[in-house]
Design an enzyme around this catalytic site. Structure first.
Site: not given
Ligand code: F6R
Length: 607
Positions: A2, A27, A72, A96-97, A480, A484, A487, A503, A602
């Site tokens: 948030c 965010r 969020w 927030n939190g 990775e 990607k 998500e 396996h 984010k």
């Molecule tokens: C995926 C992604 C998340 C972050 C994870 C850790 O694209 O962005 O998996 O990598 O939430 O976030 P940070 O790096 O900010 O600790």
């Protein structure tokens, strides 16, 4: 997660609040709201969805004092009634939190006659402050007393209709900073929200509470002790958070990788050798007797750690373990005070990673290093050593440039640890430095493959599932790629070390299952080729990212893309880029919200 923006200024601040929320929208984004002190009462506007909708709804609202929020959802579904600000009597609160003791507070406040109109934990703060204002008419003191009752993590901003011109903010666990402007004073959860009005930022510490008015700010600790916090002049570039000519932040950030890498590696300068000091003044002595490295991270950052494990063991000869932060923090583990704890995080505020770092320290493991993109973040502040990746603000929820710059930082760590352990001669060091310096150019060349990758993305955007394969240091790159894709395009994707295929997962392979393979020309290529044949034999369609010199011919059912350069140990940094582009274009074809995928946020500052 948030976002909070607050302002006490000399003129109408609604446009500033809205603009700030737009900068924070990445965010958290299921709902948004703002509240201002009005002529007769608090005026509140809330909406589900994007800030643009809130902006339209707030068109007639004006005031010099107010608070705003993007949400969020944690407690309670995304809805207008759960959106912040929450009001009790004459006061309004954004938060927030997570308040952990909100249930007991809610019972207590309900017993006093307060009626709850939302499912949020935040509403308890509003009622609590309102209740305390009955004995303590000063808003600052009432919020201070309220905060002493809260258990959990919070960043809050509060206004009171009876005390116009004043905003009170407090933080414990969630980021919050003040912006000192010419025409007023501001607060936000992220500096990017305030660049529109000022560069002079004051970062609050946990346990700080501050009052903002048009003419100044004052800060105290929760126990009432006055404190001064230094003013930082933010170096964030306003352009860094603008979209420019790109369609999405994710696309922009993928294409910023050459520059982000160049900036991150600038620390090496023109030197032929790398000094431990790039990780902090004490790095030389602290790394001296390290006998193990434990990397703690989440999501994409954990994948960079997994890649680094291959480097650290092969080049530096130091045993290395990578653990998902949310697992480590709750596991009974055997402490080793000689091991280096490396916390990797783009945001530096990820609750699980921060808690894992604190847990590691609580076990007496004090050799800690943060690899992070945000210099003022909690993870950096709480680590003995630090390396700041210079990726610039990453706005797209899916991490891209943070990942490749983390990899560059981790390769530098590998070289430093190898050197400290006497495992790197000057010629090897110099050759690795040359390779690092050339990386931005090499990445640029990979980016020229975009249109071909777009063609591939169109072919499998209608698929339900996809399988990613890699071996050795490219297995984390396969992980990775799968992360990607799932998500942002919502295609179910799994990644396996290619040798593991037979396996179990081979049972899934048929003509409807695209299999994406990371196939650089390394020591495992021949093994990988056999695994790819196992896929073809079951009718699986292969999409292979090879090197210019990987000897895999294209044939029916085997689509080939060759990366322009063969990059040895550093090849994971190049090979992840086509996978980022692939998921970006698959998401575009599917029409998903690329920068703000559903259910995600984010910077995950809650557990
Ligand atoms: C995926 C992604 C998340 C972050 C994870 C850790 O694209 O962005 O998996 O990598 O939430 O976030 P940070 O790096 O900010 O600790």
């Amino acid at each position: 997660m948030c976002g909070i923006v607050a302002a006490a200024a000399g003129s109408n601040i609604v446009p500033i609040l809205v603009e700030g929320l737009k900068k924070l929208e990445y965010r958290g984004y299921d709902s948004a709201g703002l509240a201002v002190t009005g002529a007769a009462q608090i005026e509140r506007v809330r909406s589900v969805g994007r800030v643009a909708e809130l902006e339209a709804a707030a068109a007639g609202t004006a005031s010099p004092t107010g608070i705003a929020h993007t949400r969020w959802a944690t407690h309670g579904v995304p809805s207008e009634r759960n959106a912040h600000p929450h009001i009790s009597g004459s006061i309004a609160v954004v938060h927030n939190g997570i308040i952990e003791n909100y249930e007991s507070l809610r019972e207590e406040l309900s017993a006093q006659g307060y009626v709850f109109t939302s499912d949020t934990d935040t509403e308890t703060i509003a009622h609590l402050v309102e209740a305390l204002l009955k004995d303590e008419p000063d808003l600052f003191r009432a919020v201070q007393r309220a905060c002493r009752r809260l258990v959990g993590a919070y960043g809050i901003a509060v206004i009171d209709q009876r005390q116009p011109g004043k905003v009170v903010v407090a933080r414990e666990g969630s980021p919050l900073l003040l912006g000192l402007g010419a025409d007023g004073n501001y607060a936000a959860s992220d500096a990017s929200a305030l660049l529109q009005v000022t560069r002079n930022m004051v970062y609050l510490e946990n346990g700080d509470i501050a009052e903002l008015t048009v003419s100044g700010v004052r800060i105290e600790r929760l126990d009432g002790t006055p404190v001064e916090r230094p003013v930082h002049v933010s170096q964030l570039s306003a352009a860094a958070v603008e979209l420019g000519n790109f369609r999405h932040y994710m696309q922009k950030e993928i294409f910023e990788q050459p520059e982000a890498l160049a900036n991150t590696l600038e620390i090496v300068g023109g030197s032929r050798s790398i000094q431990p000091g790039i990780f902090g003044a004490e790095a030389g002595s602290l790394l001296q007797d390290v006998d193990h490295i434990l990397i703690l991270a989440c999501g994409t950052s954990a994948h960079s750690g997994m890649t680094a494990r291959y480097w650290l063991e092969a080049v530096a000869g130091v045993p290395c373990t990578v653990e998902i932060a949310s697992e480590y923090r709750y596991r009974c583990s055997v402490a080793n005070p000689r091991q280096l704890i490396v916390a990797i995080s783009q945001s530096g505020e990820t609750a699980d990673t921060l808690a894992a770092l604190r847990h590691a320290k609580s076990l007496g493991q004090l050799k800690t290093l943060a690899i992070c993109n945000v210099p003022e973040s909690a993870i950096v502040r709480e680590s003995a050593l630090r390396f700041i990746t210079r990726a610039g603000p990453e706005i797209g929820v899916a991490s891209t440039k943070a990942f490749t710059t983390q990899l560059a930082a981790l390769f530098l760590l590998t070289l430093v640890v190898a050197k400290v352990r006497g495992r790197l001669d000057a010629a090897q060091e110099s050759a690795y430095i040359d390779q690092l310096r050339h990386l931005p150019v090499a990445v640029n060349k990979v980016l020229t493959l975009e249109s071909e990758i777009e063609g591939w993305a169109r072919r499998f955007a209608d698929k339900q599932h996809a399988l990613f394969l890699g071996r050795g240091r490219h297995y984390p790159i396969a992980l990775e790629g799968a992360l990607k894709l799932k998500e942002i395009s919502y295609i179910h994707a799994e990644a396996y070390p290619a040798g593991e295929l037979k396996h179990g997962p081979l049972a899934l392979v048929d003509a409807s299952m695209p299999v994406i393979s990371v196939a650089p020309n390394d020591e495992l290529l021949e093994k990988l080729k056999s695994n790819l044949q196992e896929v073809r034999a079951r009718g699986g369609e292969l999409y292979v990212f090879a090197d210019a010199d990987s000897e895999i011919p294209a044939s029916e059912g085997v689509h080939m893309l060759r990366l322009p350069e063969h990059y040895g140990l550093l090849s994971p940094i190049l090979h992840v880029i086509p996978l980022q582009l692939l998921s970006y274009h698959a998401a575009l074809v599917k029409g998903t919200d690329v920068d703000k995928p559903r259910n995600l946020a984010k910077s995950v500052t809650v557990e």
